[in-house]
Design an enzyme around this catalytic site. Structure first.
Site, PDB file in Angstrom:
ATOM      1  N   ASP A  24      26.280  53.930  32.618  1.00 56.21           N
ATOM      2  CA  ASP A  24      26.451  52.712  33.420  1.00 56.21           C
ATOM      3  C   ASP A  24      25.609  51.618  32.777  1.00 56.21           C
ATOM      4  O   ASP A  24      24.378  51.670  32.818  1.00 56.21           O
ATOM      5  CB  ASP A  24      26.012  52.967  34.864  1.00 56.21           C
ATOM      6  CG  ASP A  24      26.431  51.850  35.805  1.00 56.21           C
ATOM      7  OD1 ASP A  24      26.981  50.847  35.323  1.00 56.21           O
ATOM      8  OD2 ASP A  24      26.204  51.964  37.020  1.00 56.21           O
ATOM      9  N   ASP A  36      32.155  48.572  31.607  1.00 60.04           N
ATOM     10  CA  ASP A  36      30.719  48.851  31.588  1.00 60.04           C
ATOM     11  C   ASP A  36      30.326  50.242  32.065  1.00 60.04           C
ATOM     12  O   ASP A  36      29.124  50.515  32.200  1.00 60.04           O
ATOM     13  CB  ASP A  36      29.981  47.803  32.420  1.00 60.04           C
ATOM     14  CG  ASP A  36      30.380  47.801  33.890  1.00 60.04           C
ATOM     15  OD1 ASP A  36      31.410  48.420  34.232  1.00 60.04           O
ATOM     16  OD2 ASP A  36      29.665  47.191  34.698  1.00 60.04           O
ATOM     17  N   GLU A  37      31.279  51.122  32.322  1.00 61.42           N
ATOM     18  CA  GLU A  37      30.883  52.466  32.719  1.00 61.42           C
ATOM     19  C   GLU A  37      31.955  53.490  32.356  1.00 61.42           C
ATOM     20  O   GLU A  37      33.140  53.155  32.235  1.00 61.42           O
ATOM     21  CB  GLU A  37      30.556  52.543  34.207  1.00 61.42           C
ATOM     22  CG  GLU A  37      31.717  52.326  35.142  1.00 61.42           C
ATOM     23  CD  GLU A  37      31.313  52.589  36.586  1.00 61.42           C
ATOM     24  OE1 GLU A  37      30.889  53.712  36.907  1.00 61.42           O
ATOM     25  OE2 GLU A  37      31.415  51.646  37.398  1.00 61.42           O
TER      26      GLU A  37
END
Length: 389
Positions: free
Chosen positions: A11, A104-105
């Site tokens: 993350d 983003d993750e």
């Protein structure tokens, strides 16, 4: 021999801000946020700004009131998708089993890597975390556990730059003291409703009878009970080289109901996805917009162009009508996503205005390169790229 945790959740910390700070390292440690000044919202805030009460998606005007010395950073088109691709490419140097959930993750399954001990796993994942910082200047948090559910919660436990390991068998003990809001799908309103019934921590779910759980969660009571115990058998789905679709989504920290702002966010998503599509030598024909309400209900709407393209402009006019078609319940939204499908190989173009589009395509390619280098002075759909000295 005890089993090893093999599911890793990555993350990125304040991803949009971190991308901008990779271009402006002199601003690290300051109260800064990515967002528009006019009719805008904060889409990402540094942890220093968050400490002053700035959150996503707070209106920019309010953010400047609660934090007068907040530094506003405009969106730099192209950099987010580029950094995301590079980040997950680095993940694939550790394991080929990588699931890219959003920009983003994502998840990594390190089971096929043959690691023998927990210290070895920790060392290798920490090395990946450090390399992402060294190569991309993107700070990240990692969670390592036996399944996707617990690893995702673990990655958020000690942000920023967190690193949390939950050994197999300790899932329930890890979750028990946490707030019930860590459970996926438990939003602010659900948290308030559960608190009124005495359920504030994950452990509170485990103390309730079957009858009480049915009253609280209806037909989903068994799934909630399994979740509270930290049970999850979902596999990590790998990405395929030949993409059948391209998508990006944004989950808002607070529900949002401003159509103009949602439209702006969706158009920014187009700007993020198209460089990746061009970079893969593809064109796309269909755009689908998905919205999600606070209760986790989803609604989608899609439309296809007459011809596939790798340019942003043909899709911009579709955003507003697709949003209106998907957003049938005029309630605040929790999430919006844009997905491109109908992927085709880039080939000879036969449309009447092929020459004109080819000029646009060459210009877009130049812009992609400039964006990748953090250069500026160019506007694509109203997003000013600031010049770096």
């Amino acid at each position: 021999m005890l089993p090893l945790p093999t599911i890793v959740h990555l993350d990125a910390d304040a991803f949009f801000v971190s991308c901008e700070l990779s271009l402006k390292p002199e601003l690290r440690g300051t109260k800064c946020a990515v967002g528009g000044r006019e009719r805008g919202i904060i889409s990402s805030a540094s942890y220093e700004a968050r400490a002053c009460g700035v959150y996503t998606p707070m209106p920019t005007k309010l953010a400047l009131k609660v934090c007068p010395d907040l530094i506003l950073l405009p969106h730099t088109a192209g950099i987010y998708s580029k950094k995301s691709r590079e980040m997950f490419d680095l993940c694939e140097t550790l394991t080929p089993v990588v699931q890219r959930n959003s920009v983003d993750e994502g998840y990594l399954d390190i089971g096929p890597c043959g690691f023998k001990t927990l210290p070895e796993i920790e060392r290798r994942v920490r090395a990946l975390q450090q390399r992402i910082w060294d190569d991309l200047q993107i700070p990240t948090s990692f969670g390592i556990a036996a399944n996707k559910l617990v690893s995702a919660i673990a990655s958020k436990a000690r942000k920023p730059r967190g690193f949390t390991v939950v050994p197999p068998g300790e899932e329930a003990a890890f979750l028990a003291p946490l707030k019930i809001s860590v459970i996926p799908g438990v939003g602010k309103k659900s948290e308030e409703r559960l608190a009124a019934s005495g359920i504030r921590l994950v452990s509170d779910v485990l103390t309730r009878s079957e009858r009480e759980l049915k009253n609280l969660f209806g037909s989903g009571w068994e799934e909630m009970l399994r979740t509270a115990r930290g049970e999850d058998d979902r596999p990590v789905h790998t990405d395929h080289e030949d993409a059948k679709s391209y998508s990006v989504q944004e989950t808002f920290g607070e529900d949002i109901s401003d159509l103009a702002e949602i439209e702006r966010i969706a158009k920014r998503m187009i700007d993020e996805l198209m460089p990746a599509i061009r970079g893969d030598g593809k064109r796309v024909k269909t755009m689908t917009v998905k919205v999600r309400y606070p209760g986790m209900e989803n609604s989608t709407a899609g439309r296809s162009l007459a011809e596939a393209t790798d340019l942003e402009a043909p899709f911009y006019p579709l955003v507003q009508p697709l949003l209106k078609a998907a957003w049938t319940q005029r309630r605040p939204l929790r999430l919006v996503s844009v997905r491109f499908s109908g992927v085709e190989e880039k080939g000879s173009q036969l449309e009447m205005f092929a020459q004109t589009d080819e000029k646009k395509r060459r210009l877009a390619a130049v812009m992609d390169k400039l964006n990748a280098k953090g250069q500026a002075g160019i506007v694509r759909h109203g997003h000013q790229i600031q010049k770096e000295d």
